[in-house]
Design a protein around this motif. Structure first.
Motif, mmCIF file in Angstrom:
data_model
loop_
_atom_site.group_PDB
_atom_site.id
_atom_site.type_symbol
_atom_site.label_atom_id
_atom_site.label_comp_id
_atom_site.label_asym_id
_atom_site.label_seq_id
_atom_site.Cartn_x
_atom_site.Cartn_y
_atom_site.Cartn_z
ATOM 1 N N ARG A 176 37.811 -11.523 -0.606
ATOM 2 C CA ARG A 176 39.217 -11.720 -0.276
ATOM 3 C C ARG A 176 39.248 -13.235 0.157
ATOM 4 O O ARG A 176 38.467 -13.911 0.470
ATOM 5 N N ALA A 208 42.578 -15.886 2.256
ATOM 6 C CA ALA A 208 43.682 -15.872 3.166
ATOM 7 C C ALA A 208 44.538 -16.981 2.796
ATOM 8 O O ALA A 208 43.971 -18.167 2.669
ATOM 9 N N LEU A 255 45.352 -12.160 1.149
ATOM 10 C CA LEU A 255 46.087 -11.705 2.344
ATOM 11 C C LEU A 255 47.240 -12.911 2.792
ATOM 12 O O LEU A 255 46.675 -14.020 2.712
ATOM 13 N N ASP A 306 50.828 -13.382 5.391
ATOM 14 C CA ASP A 306 51.932 -12.802 6.126
ATOM 15 C C ASP A 306 53.186 -12.362 5.500
ATOM 16 O O ASP A 306 53.401 -12.579 4.239
ATOM 17 N N GLN A 334 47.614 -8.450 -0.736
ATOM 18 C CA GLN A 334 47.842 -7.725 0.393
ATOM 19 C C GLN A 334 48.534 -8.558 1.625
ATOM 20 O O GLN A 334 48.076 -9.393 2.021
ATOM 21 N N ILE A 335 49.910 -8.142 1.352
ATOM 22 C CA ILE A 335 50.787 -9.052 1.825
ATOM 23 C C ILE A 335 51.695 -8.177 3.002
ATOM 24 O O ILE A 335 52.007 -7.048 2.541
ATOM 25 N N LEU A 349 46.776 -6.961 9.270
ATOM 26 C CA LEU A 349 46.393 -7.944 8.502
ATOM 27 C C LEU A 349 45.941 -9.167 9.312
ATOM 28 O O LEU A 349 44.923 -9.892 8.850
ATOM 29 N N GLN A 379 42.302 -10.102 9.719
ATOM 30 C CA GLN A 379 41.384 -10.711 8.758
ATOM 31 C C GLN A 379 41.971 -11.777 8.433
ATOM 32 O O GLN A 379 41.170 -13.039 7.824
ATOM 33 N N ARG A 380 43.353 -12.365 8.375
ATOM 34 C CA ARG A 380 43.932 -13.268 7.822
ATOM 35 C C ARG A 380 43.711 -14.611 9.136
ATOM 36 O O ARG A 380 44.163 -15.833 8.801
#
Length: 278
Positions: free
Chosen positions: A110, A112, A191, A193, A213-214, A225, A228-229
């Motif tokens: 993944r 970010a 990822l 925001d 994945q937003i 989220l 992870q971000r």
């Protein structure tokens, strides 16, 4: 030099032999003319340290202390422009990413993205920022791997919406070698925001083979989220420890982008040195 327990601490702009072995082959070779050679060219290694000194301290080029031996500020600026035109900084970043991948330190499962505003004094790639009382500004946009290693960075005007860089950022990731087989370019998931919430860009990410994945607008903070971000926010904090990136003094956007790319490479090098020391 600061000494602790009898050990001299290296200044952040000092280039050790290991790093210079990586950088030197990437620099263009300049042959001295046989006739009318002129003044001898200042050593590349010292000039590179002068560039790093400006990047770390944010000092004006004309105030670069001569007693450091890095050459004049104008010499360092000219060499930075010369190496930028030769494409040195993207190649350096690519080489270091390959070293990290070869050490199993890159996690492409993944990625970010994020894009804060530095202050600005003028130049191309600027715009009136809607979040800074309409003052002219630029934006740094960054994509990192799952552990916070910078994969690519871009520069836009402050009036550009973050979501416009959701596709250029994954596309800016270089082909990362370091292992047998095809180089890796795309993360499995991106990822972001709620500022990147747009179905059009979700579809474009799927077209790149990347799962979006937003966060959705209207969802509460702490929806998941962020666990992870946060790595991209930490990476930005590390980038903006380089004082030259906090305020964009450069009129030329390519010079500011050179500093941005070089700072990403330095963060990669620090991660690589930690791995080698462990």
């Amino acid at each position: 030099m600061i000494r602790r327990c009898g050990v001299a601490r290296r200044k952040p702009w000092d280039v050790d032999d290991e790093l210079w072995v990586v950088i030197e082959p990437l620099l263009p070779k300049v042959e001295r003319r046989a006739r009318h050679p002129g003044r001898k060219r200042h050593p590349d290694r010292l000039v590179f340290q002068g560039i790093l000194f400006v990047l770390h301290t944010g000092i004006a080029w004309e105030h670069l202390p001569q007693e450091l031996g890095f050459g004049s500020g104008m010499t360092c600026w000219r060499r930075l422009a010369e190496w930028t035109e030769a494409g040195v900084w993207p190649r350096l970043h690519e080489v270091l990413l390959a070293e990290l991948r070869g050490a199993n330190a890159l996690d492409f499962s993944r990625a970010a993205v994020d894009g804060p505003h530095p202050r600005i004094k003028g130049g191309p790639k600027t715009g009136r920022s809607p979040v800074d009382r309409g003052r002219a500004g630029s934006k740094h946009h960054l994509i990192t791997d799952a552990t916070g290693i910078p994969l690519a960075a871009t520069l836009t005007g402050g009036n550009r919406n973050d979501v416009t860089q959701l596709i250029p950022l994954p596309q800016a990731v270089p082909p990362v070698r370091g292992k047998r087989g095809r180089p890796r370019r795309r993360p499995g998931v991106v990822l972001a925001d709620r500022g990147y919430d747009h179905d059009k860009y979700r579809r474009l990410l799927w077209d790149l083979g990347v799962k979006p994945q937003i966060a959705r607008r209207g969802t509460e903070h702490g929806s998941g989220l962020g666990t992870q971000r946060w790595v991209v926010e930490r990476a930005f904090a590390h980038l903006h420890w380089f004082r030259r990136l906090r305020i964009r003094w450069e009129i030329r956007d390519d010079i500011h982008e050179a500093f941005l790319s070089l700072a990403c490479s330095i963060l990669c090098w620090r991660r690589l040195k930690k791995l080698r020391a462990s």
